[in-house]
Design a protein around this motif. Structure first.
Motif: not given
Ligand code: SF4
Ligand code: SF4
Length: 300
Positions: A64, A66, A68-69, A79, A84-88, A90
């Motif tokens: 991650c 950012t 976030a975890h 979490f 979270c910027n939803c990058c996906g 994780c």
């Molecule tokens: S989606 Fe991206 S920013 Fe969000 S928690 Fe997962 S890795 Fe981190």
């Protein structure tokens, strides 16, 4: 043309006649208190987190960008959605399905290819494709493109909508629609506002206009205790729809709590969404309000 979709369900038997493929789009302009698809509401991507599946492998924390975890000072896996910027990333790295990304942009071509796979089943069962949601009409260009092309293939098109959109939007897609699954929640506008966040005047005006078009209509009513489960509300609904010229039937859908667990996976509270499930006896009583107007009705 791309649409924002959160699920495509093949072999669906609850969204119109026969065997169907239901395309669930993400984003809704109602906030029904009982919503059992909370992942359909936001028009943005979301991450679902199921802590009971997490084995603390640490992969999400490694990838991650950012932070976030993380593990908090009680040794618990956390979490933090605000980071979270939803990058996906994780989601891609979690091997235990504890993290799921909800919502993806799909080309109409991709949707049509999936829908076409079951064309023989539609023919044999009187089924087809259904757009549901969320509110499909909020993505009218995408819906129209898919429906225009499935209609050209001889596939039956059903649109599941709450009709809370400008009439012109419905008129735009209607030429390719064979059946409207019209969701009516409550006849009293103040009750409707309190239960869904919007008044019902525009919905009812659109319902009347739809009833004058050459399109089949199934009226679907979620029955939610303490909201709309009165004979008064059902009688008013029956009075309102009894002269719809192509009304196929009414479907009464008893509230169920199957979506409640999804709220916490999205970081939302389910408190507002918890009701009792109406009894069979109650549902039959409400169904009689339609039968007495000679309206075909079924209880799901
Ligand atoms: S989606 Fe991206 S920013 Fe969000 S928690 Fe997962 S890795 Fe981190
Ligand atoms: S990757 Fe999945 S299983 Fe591993 S710690 Fe993260 S959420 Fe838990």
């Amino acid at each position: 043309m791309k649409g924002f979709v959160f699920n495509i369900q093949r072999f669906s038997i609850n969204d119109g006649p026969g065997i169907r493929t239901t395309v669930f789009v993400k984003g809704c302009n109602l906030r029904c208190r009982w919503c059992h698809n909370p992942e359909s509401i936001s028009p943005k991507q979301e991450i679902q987190y199921f802590p009971e599946k997490c084995v603390m492998c640490g992969k999400c924390m490694e990838v991650c960008p950012t932070g976030a975890h993380f593990i908090n000072h009680f040794g618990e896996k956390v979490f933090d959605r605000s980071k979270c910027n939803c990058c996906g990333l994780c989601v891609q790295n979690c091997l235990y399905d504890a993290l799921i990304q909800v919502g993806s942009y799909m080309e109409a071509d991709e949707v049509i290819e999936t829908v076409k796979k079951d064309i023989e089943y539609y023919r044999n069962s009187g089924g087809g494709v259904t757009f549901s949601g969320g509110e499909p009409m909020l993505q009218k260009e995408f819906v129209k493109e898919v429906f225009d092309r499935t209609k050209a293939l001889g596939i039956h098109n059903a649109l599941d909508t709450a009709a809370n959109v400008p009439w012109g939007d419905l008129e735009y897609v209607l030429p390719s629609v064979d059946l409207v699954l019209l969701d009516l929640k409550a006849m009293d506008s103040a009750v409707h506002q309190q239960a869904t966040g919007v008044p019902n005047e525009r919905i009812l005006e659109n319902a009347v206009k739809l009833s004058q078009k050459e399109v089949d209509i199934i009226v679907r009513i979620p029955v939610v205790p303490g909201i709309n489960d009165t004979e008064g509300n059902m009688n008013k609904t029956a009075e309102f729809i009894k002269d719809f010229k192509r009304l196929a039937r009414v479907e009464l859908l008893p509230y169920h709590d199957m979506g409640v667990d999804k709220y916490s996976s999205l970081g939302k509270s389910a408190n507002e969404a918890v009701f009792e499930t109406p009894s069979r006896e109650k549902m039959e009583k409400l169904a009689a309000c339609f039968s007495k107007h000679n309206i075909a009705v079924c209880v799901e």
